[in-house]
Design an enzyme around this catalytic site. Structure first.
Site, PDB file in Angstrom:
ATOM      1  CG  LEU A   1      40.987  37.062  47.009  1.00 36.67           C
ATOM      2  CD1 LEU A   1      40.860  36.305  48.325  1.00 36.67           C
ATOM      3  CD2 LEU A   1      40.049  36.468  45.956  1.00 36.67           C
TER       4      LEU A   1
ATOM      5  CB  THR B   1      49.399  42.160  37.809  1.00 40.12           C
ATOM      6  OG1 THR B   1      48.134  41.825  38.405  1.00 40.12           O
ATOM      7  CG2 THR B   1      50.236  40.918  37.619  1.00 40.12           C
TER       8      THR B   1
ATOM      9  CB  SER C   1      35.324  30.514  40.258  1.00 40.92           C
ATOM     10  OG  SER C   1      33.997  30.579  39.780  1.00 40.92           O
TER      11      SER C   1
ATOM     12  CE1 TYR D   1      33.322  39.779  39.269  1.00 35.39           C
ATOM     13  CE2 TYR D   1      31.586  38.609  40.443  1.00 35.39           C
ATOM     14  CZ  TYR D   1      32.909  38.972  40.323  1.00 35.39           C
ATOM     15  OH  TYR D   1      33.832  38.507  41.233  1.00 35.39           O
TER      16      TYR D   1
ATOM     17  CE  LYS E   1      35.080  36.231  38.996  1.00 34.26           C
ATOM     18  NZ  LYS E   1      36.560  36.099  38.976  1.00 34.26           N
TER      19      LYS E   1
ATOM     20  CB  SER F   1      34.848  43.233  47.389  1.00 32.05           C
ATOM     21  OG  SER F   1      35.449  43.632  46.185  1.00 32.05           O
TER      22      SER F   1
END
Length: 351
Positions: free
Chosen positions: A14, A37, A179, A202, A206, A238
């Site tokens: 993402l 980052t 989110s 997790y 969110k 992912s």
């Protein structure tokens, strides 16, 4: 015009696609600085190389394109402080800040439970899975819940530290929180806000992101002129869970995603590019006059993969409790870190 965009979690599927879409959707004549980052220097350089390669092959920007990197670990408060100090040294302003923190404490997959869920309801199984095994009680070196700190409190502290020195210097600063569709109110217990007793930490983190956004967006705008939006990327491939999949199970997962989409699910984007649609909308197109900050903006697609935006309500129950908890915790860490600020300056001055 010179625009600076900082993307946390840039190495993720993402994060990279947010960067790629910035290259395409920010006016090509504008000067654009992308700040990546990472927790490590090799990963930061890898992300920059991938973004450069995309620009050379696809975007071909006419304006000046420049890059910077910041090494930061959101589960380490001193690291966050050091990152903020470095940003203040090297940048005059930040226009766009994408909070794309998504750390989990996964331990594997319950394959028996996964099989049962897929056979019973493949759409639900691939949208709200309960077969991912997460460790319970994992703390960071700072003594905070690891997932709580990495995904919510650390990024929140980062935003607060950047608000006045850099974000407020932009003529129209935007903060975009990423989110998840997996942020049901039932996933969070207010007796366990650091998620140390939760086996779905997790998802709980969110839900905290949702409430924290609702609790802070007005204050950020009043004090610093910052516009903040809440988004989610839907469901897509992912990198974070690949270690638990072999080629057979990976392609089985992809097949299940396509089946869910054919059955009418709007959330199975599959592509990271499509998943980045809502974050880019919130950053470049959304305006509070006609795009409510009380809503969540989701990346969605039709059965054939055509992207669109889907806006949903956010249950605000408990946002006042979350606001107080985070404000109090921030004050505690302000006090704990007040001596670290001068130590950090000395470390960087001597390096």
């Amino acid at each position: 015009m010179h625009l600076s965009a900082l993307i946390t979690g840039t190495n993720s599927n993402l994060g990279l696609n947010i960067a790629y879409r910035l290259l395409e959707e920010v006016p090509t004549g504008d000067k654009l600085t992308i700040i990546v980052t990472s927790r490590t220097l090799p990963k930061a350089r890898e992300a920059i190389d991938k973004i450069k390669e995309y620009n050379e092959k696809h975007a071909h920007r006419e304006g000046i394109l420049s890059f910077d990197y910041i090494l930061v670990d959101f589960s380490n408060m001193v690291s966050i402080l050091g990152a903020v100090y470095e940003l203040k040294k090297s940048h005059e302003k930040i226009d766009y800040l994408f909070i794309n923190a998504a750390q989990g404490v996964y331990a594997g997959i319950d394959w028996i439970q996964a099989t049962k869920e897929v056979l019973a309801n493949p759409v639900k199984a691939s949208t709200f899975p309960t077969y991912k095994i997460q460790r319970v009680g994992v703390k960071s070196r700072d003594g905070l819940g690891l997932v709580f700190q990495a995904n919510v409190f650390g990024p929140y502290y980062f935003v607060q530290q950047l608000a006045e020195p850099l974000l407020s210097k932009s003529p129209s600063p935007k903060v975009v929180w990423i989110s998840s569709i997996m942020s049901k109110p039932s996933y969070l217990s207010f007796a366990d806000l650091q998620l140390l007793q939760s086996d779905i930490s997790y998802e709980g983190s969110k839900r905290l992101v949702d409430l924290l956004h609702l609790a802070t967006y007005k204050d950020l705008h009043t004090k610093y002129g910052i516009t903040q939006y809440l988004t989610h990327p839907g469901i897509f491939t992912s990198f974070s869970f690949f270690q638990y999949l072999n080629p057979f199970t990976f392609y089985g997962m992809l097949l299940m995603f396509y089946v869910a989409r054919l059955f009418g699910s709007p959330w199975h984007n599959i592509s990271g590019w499509t998943a980045a649609n809502a974050p880019l909308f919130a950053c470049l197109k959304a305006h509070p006059a006609h795009d409510s900050q009380e809503k969540k903006y989701g990346s969605a697609c039709s059965y054939n993969g055509k992207e669109y935006l889907k806006v949903t309500d956010v249950d605000p129950s408990g946002k006042a409790d979350v606001a107080k908890y985070f404000q109090d915790l921030k004050l505690q860490w302000d006090d704990r870190l007040k001596d670290q600020i001068s130590d950090t300056r000395k470390i960087y001055a001597d390096s």
